[in-house]
Design an enzyme around this catalytic site. Structure first.
Site, PDB file in Angstrom:
ATOM      1  N   ARG A 153      -1.569   0.517 -14.158  1.00  0.00           N
ATOM      2  CA  ARG A 153      -2.557   0.944 -13.175  1.00  0.00           C
ATOM      3  C   ARG A 153      -1.912   1.116 -11.809  1.00  0.00           C
ATOM      4  NH1 ARG A 153      -4.912  -3.362 -16.104  1.00  0.00           N
ATOM      5  NH2 ARG A 153      -6.775  -2.776 -17.300  1.00  0.00           N
TER       6      ARG A 153
ATOM      7  N   HIS B 269      -4.003   8.070 -12.154  1.00  0.00           N
ATOM      8  CA  HIS B 269      -4.671   7.730 -13.412  1.00  0.00           C
ATOM      9  C   HIS B 269      -4.409   8.769 -14.493  1.00  0.00           C
ATOM     10  CE1 HIS B 269      -7.024   4.247 -14.330  1.00  0.00           C
ATOM     11  NE2 HIS B 269      -7.868   4.933 -15.072  1.00  0.00           N
TER      12      HIS B 269
ATOM     13  N   LYS C  56      -5.575  -7.179 -14.199  1.00  0.00           N
ATOM     14  CA  LYS C  56      -6.872  -7.664 -13.728  1.00  0.00           C
ATOM     15  C   LYS C  56      -7.006  -9.155 -14.018  1.00  0.00           C
ATOM     16  CE  LYS C  56      -9.418  -3.312 -14.079  1.00  0.00           C
ATOM     17  NZ  LYS C  56     -10.597  -2.615 -14.654  1.00  0.00           N
TER      18      LYS C  56
ATOM     19  N   TYR D  61      -9.165   7.247 -25.938  1.00  0.00           N
ATOM     20  CA  TYR D  61      -8.004   8.122 -26.117  1.00  0.00           C
ATOM     21  C   TYR D  61      -7.967   8.757 -27.503  1.00  0.00           C
ATOM     22  CZ  TYR D  61      -6.596   6.032 -21.757  1.00  0.00           C
ATOM     23  OH  TYR D  61      -6.591   5.618 -20.450  1.00  0.00           O
TER      24      TYR D  61
ATOM     25  N   ARG E 274      -1.421   7.668 -16.321  1.00  0.00           N
ATOM     26  CA  ARG E 274      -1.777   6.560 -17.228  1.00  0.00           C
ATOM     27  C   ARG E 274      -2.452   7.113 -18.485  1.00  0.00           C
ATOM     28  NH1 ARG E 274      -3.320   1.001 -17.503  1.00  0.00           N
ATOM     29  NH2 ARG E 274      -5.500   0.608 -18.105  1.00  0.00           N
TER      30      ARG E 274
ATOM     31  N   HIS F 169      -5.889  -3.540 -21.483  1.00  0.00           N
ATOM     32  CA  HIS F 169      -7.328  -3.542 -21.716  1.00  0.00           C
ATOM     33  C   HIS F 169      -7.760  -4.873 -22.339  1.00  0.00           C
ATOM     34  CE1 HIS F 169      -7.677   1.141 -21.849  1.00  0.00           C
ATOM     35  NE2 HIS F 169      -7.772   0.657 -20.634  1.00  0.00           N
TER      36      HIS F 169
END
Length: 311
Positions: free
Chosen positions: A157, A255, A181, A290, A258, A281
């Protein structure tokens, strides 16, 4: 009057809680602050009062629905509204649990379904043209190439890239430690191309130091024109610059690199569970978008190649 009748003071306390106890990212905290303060201003307008004097206990589910309806009428995307609902639900849950309100007006508030849009991707040829377009004869250009290669080579990210420190790169093991995250760490392998570029850049990196280079910037992997740690907006402009030169893709943001990383990996046979780990994720559902991109590509190839596809 208790200061916590004033919603603004409680918003500040809540955001500190997110940062300290929940390890929320700077991006999340900034977004939630904007969402909550925007709601506060709207509520103050409805009640014809100063935002500083909005009584938290006077806010009802109707107050929230009026605000969400106003956002919808203004044409705001469902995905953005969904994030704002999430911010309100989290904030009022915090207030309720700590006894600042007797009833939670956001309880059972329905999150609007997000618009389903497939991620934008660049082609392999676009990516090659992008990398070739970078002038690596200067240290600044070499850094630009390293940024692009690292995005496409790892799928990390934007916030993860700008948060990288020099010590997060291990060129002996050809890997990078990424803080994602919730401060969760993951290790991503580096391919030969990105490793070679990073090795050359890191040797010349001190040439980017300036008068404003502080201790944090010296720790940082990438350095902005100011001499300080590279920041999100500067990286976005770098990516946009090279996309404009080499690709017709409509979205020209980090992005996209990515998304392209994940899609190209999937197209070439990578297991979606492995791609999930690369992308950081929390659950497989986030990665499965995807697969739809790849199916669309298969359909296009089929329609172009099969003699009876259009008959």
């Amino acid at each position: 009057m208790d200061i916590f009748r004033h919603m603004k003071a409680l918003i500040d306390k809540y955001l500190k809680y997110l940062a300290v106890e929940k390890n929320a990212s700077k991006h999340t905290i900034t977004s939630y602050r904007h969402d909550l303060e925007t709601f506060l201003i709207f509520t103050a307008g409805v009640e014809d009062t100063d935002p500083e004097k909005v009584d938290l206990s006077s806010i009802t589910r109707l107050s929230i629905r009026l605000w969400l309806g106003d956002l919808s009428e203004k044409g705001m995307a469902k995905s953005t509204i969904a994030r704002k609902v999430a911010a309100l639900r989290s904030f009022f849950k915090y207030c309720f649990k700590r006894g600042h309100i007797e009833k939670n007006p956001a309880h059972l508030l329905v999150v609007p379904k997000k618009d389903k849009s497939l991620p934008k991707t660049a082609t392999v040829e676009d990516i090659k043209r992008m990398m070739d377009a970078v002038n690596t004869e200067t240290t600044r250009g070499l850094q630009n190439r390293a940024i692009l290669e690292l995005f496409y080579g790892t799928g990390m990210r934007l916030s993860e890239l700008t948060g990288l420190n020099r010590t997060d790169i291990d060129l002996k093991q050809n890997q990078v430690i990424v803080k994602g995250k919730g401060n969760k760490q993951r290790i991503i392998p580096l391919g030969k191309t990105v490793s070679d570029v990073l090795k050359e850049f890191i040797e010349k990196r001190p040439e980017l130091y300036g008068n404003r280079t502080d201790a944090d910037a010296k720790r940082a992997l990438f350095i902005a024109a100011s001499g300080q740690r590279m920041y999100d907006r500067a990286v976005g402009l770098i990516v946009e610059k090279y996309f404009k030169k080499t690709s017709e893709v409509t979205q020209k943001s980090p992005h996209v690199l990515r998304h392209s990383f994940a899609t190209h990996m999937l197209d070439n046979g990578a297991d979606i569970r492995i791609i999930k780990e690369f992308l950081g994720h929390a659950n497989l559902a986030a990665t499965q978008v995807y697969t739809h991109t790849s199916i669309d590509r298969l359909k296009n190839v089929y329609e172009q190649a099969h003699p009876r596809a259009k008959t």
